[in-house]
Design an enzyme around this catalytic site. Structure first.
Site, PDB file in Angstrom:
ATOM      1  N   ALA A 257       0.848  -1.189   0.000  1.00  0.00           N
ATOM      2  CA  ALA A 257       0.000   0.000   0.000  1.00  0.00           C
ATOM      3  C   ALA A 257       0.883   1.238   0.000  1.00  0.00           C
ATOM      4  O   ALA A 257       2.011   1.201   0.524  1.00  0.00           O
ATOM      5  CB  ALA A 257      -0.882  -0.013   1.240  1.00  0.00           C
TER       6      ALA A 257
ATOM      7  N   GLU B 187      -0.581  -9.313  -0.755  1.00  0.00           N
ATOM      8  CA  GLU B 187      -2.017  -9.603  -0.585  1.00  0.00           C
ATOM      9  C   GLU B 187      -2.715  -9.633  -1.945  1.00  0.00           C
ATOM     10  O   GLU B 187      -3.565 -10.488  -2.205  1.00  0.00           O
ATOM     11  CB  GLU B 187      -2.672  -8.551   0.321  1.00  0.00           C
ATOM     12  CG  GLU B 187      -2.240  -8.684   1.780  1.00  0.00           C
ATOM     13  CD  GLU B 187      -2.880  -7.630   2.665  1.00  0.00           C
ATOM     14  OE1 GLU B 187      -2.629  -6.434   2.406  1.00  0.00           O
ATOM     15  OE2 GLU B 187      -3.625  -7.981   3.586  1.00  0.00           O
TER      16      GLU B 187
ATOM     17  N   GLU C  52       4.163  -5.172   7.269  1.00  0.00           N
ATOM     18  CA  GLU C  52       3.296  -4.212   7.964  1.00  0.00           C
ATOM     19  C   GLU C  52       3.610  -4.098   9.448  1.00  0.00           C
ATOM     20  O   GLU C  52       3.432  -3.051  10.061  1.00  0.00           O
ATOM     21  CB  GLU C  52       1.814  -4.596   7.798  1.00  0.00           C
ATOM     22  CG  GLU C  52       1.237  -4.341   6.420  1.00  0.00           C
ATOM     23  CD  GLU C  52       1.418  -5.495   5.442  1.00  0.00           C
ATOM     24  OE1 GLU C  52       2.280  -6.371   5.681  1.00  0.00           O
ATOM     25  OE2 GLU C  52       0.703  -5.507   4.433  1.00  0.00           O
TER      26      GLU C  52
ATOM     27  N   GLY D 276       0.571  -5.083   0.869  1.00  0.00           N
ATOM     28  CA  GLY D 276      -0.617  -5.129  -0.004  1.00  0.00           C
ATOM     29  C   GLY D 276      -0.304  -5.694  -1.383  1.00  0.00           C
ATOM     30  O   GLY D 276      -1.200  -6.200  -2.067  1.00  0.00           O
TER      31      GLY D 276
END
Ligand code: CO8
Length: 263
Positions: free
Chosen positions: A74, A117, A137, A114
């Site tokens: 992200a 993910e 993270e 992310g």
């Protein structure tokens, strides 16, 4: 070719394979809000080729990152500004999972947070031997907020998920392969060739059966065995009525190794 602000999309009518390239190389293709939206818009654009087609046009998708990295997660500068409730990023993961066509993540370079993910929401992960995968993270005082712990617990196992997410360590592609987080690992140009061949193999299969398998396999991760078996049965029966089933049965009876499926 269709260009969105941060994603490029291409569709090959002959092979029925679509390609999406995450295109923010200066930020290692980090998932900004714009990139998440473009990823969904790119998939919708690819799917729009079904509209005027005879049968199902789009049958497999390859997602990759521009300039040697898949995605570094992200966009930290963007989401660090957000308050709880404002992080809107879930949608593209669900969209990928529920997209009715198999999606292969082709992973080079960094595939973190992310980005991993996103790759785990895809149906397959083909990695370059130099790829680095991880869930860092924890070092930002966070957890993978879009299902990363759930995905990795199902691909590998819950203890591996804890190790990867609690340490935040980057895994080599070979280690990720040993842990079943990726499907295959290749060197150099072999990755392009193997991913292309695999996508084209999937695209040559009966598309409605492939869609039903994707859906049933997703259901399998969420329900018990008996419920899952009834679900498989419900997806199986309508396929008996399809032209593709007749074509497959004909090809088998006639030793035709090149049947044509249309969906
Ligand atoms: N976000 C924004 N920009 C990034 C990101 C990122 N995740 N990763 C790299 N960049 C940028 C850098 O800021 C740098 O930009 P600039 O050149 O303008 O300074 C450029 O990309 C190149 O990066 P580096 O100079 O750091 O390159 P290195 O080769 O030295 O290092 C690394 C590469 C190891 C990948 C390093 O960049 C790094 O650690 N990046 C962050 C990785 C990370 O922590 N990812 C997880 C983010 S959190 C997440 O994904 C989920 C959070 C939950 C959000 C919930 C929303 C729904």
């Amino acid at each position: 070719m269709e260009e969105f602000e941060t994603v490029e999309a291409e569709f090959d009518e002959e092979t029925h394979v679509g390609r999406l390239t995450l295109n923010r190389p200066d930020a290692l293709n980090a998932l900004s809000d714009q990139l998440r939206q473009d990823l969904v818009a790119g998939l919708q654009w690819l799917e729009s080729h079904n509209e005027d087609a005879d049968g199902i046009a789009l049958r497999a998708v390859v997602v990759e990152g521009a300039e040697g990295n898949f995605c570094a997660g992200a966009d930290i500068s963007e989401f660090s500004e957000a308050s709880p409730g404002e992080t809107s990023g879930q949608h593209h993961y669900e969209f990928i999972q529920e997209f009715p066509v198999p999606i292969i993540a082709k992973i080079r370079g960094y595939c973190l947070g992310g980005g991993l993910e996103t790759a785990m929401a895809c149906d397959f992960r083909f990695a370059h031997s130099d790829a680095r995968l991880g869930l860092p993270e924890v070092d930002l005082g966070l957890i993978p907020g879009a299902g990363g712990v759930q995905f990795i617990s199902r691909l590998a196992n819950p203890s591996v998920a804890k190790e990867v997410a609690m340490t935040g360590d980057h895994l080599s592609a070979d280690r990720a392969d040993e842990l079943d987080i990726v499907n295959r690992v290749y060197d150099d140009a072999d990755l392009d060739e193997a991913t292309r061949e695999f996508a084209e193999t999937l695209a040559a299969k009966p598309p409605l059966a492939v869609q039903a398998i994707k859906d049933a396999a997703n259901v399998a991760t969420q329900v018990g065995l008996n419920e899952g078996r009834s679900y498989d049965r419900r997806r199986f029966e309508p396929l008996l009525e399809t032209e593709d089933h007749q074509e497959g049965a004909r090809a088998f009876a006639e030793d035709d190794y090149d049947p044509e499926f249309r969906g």
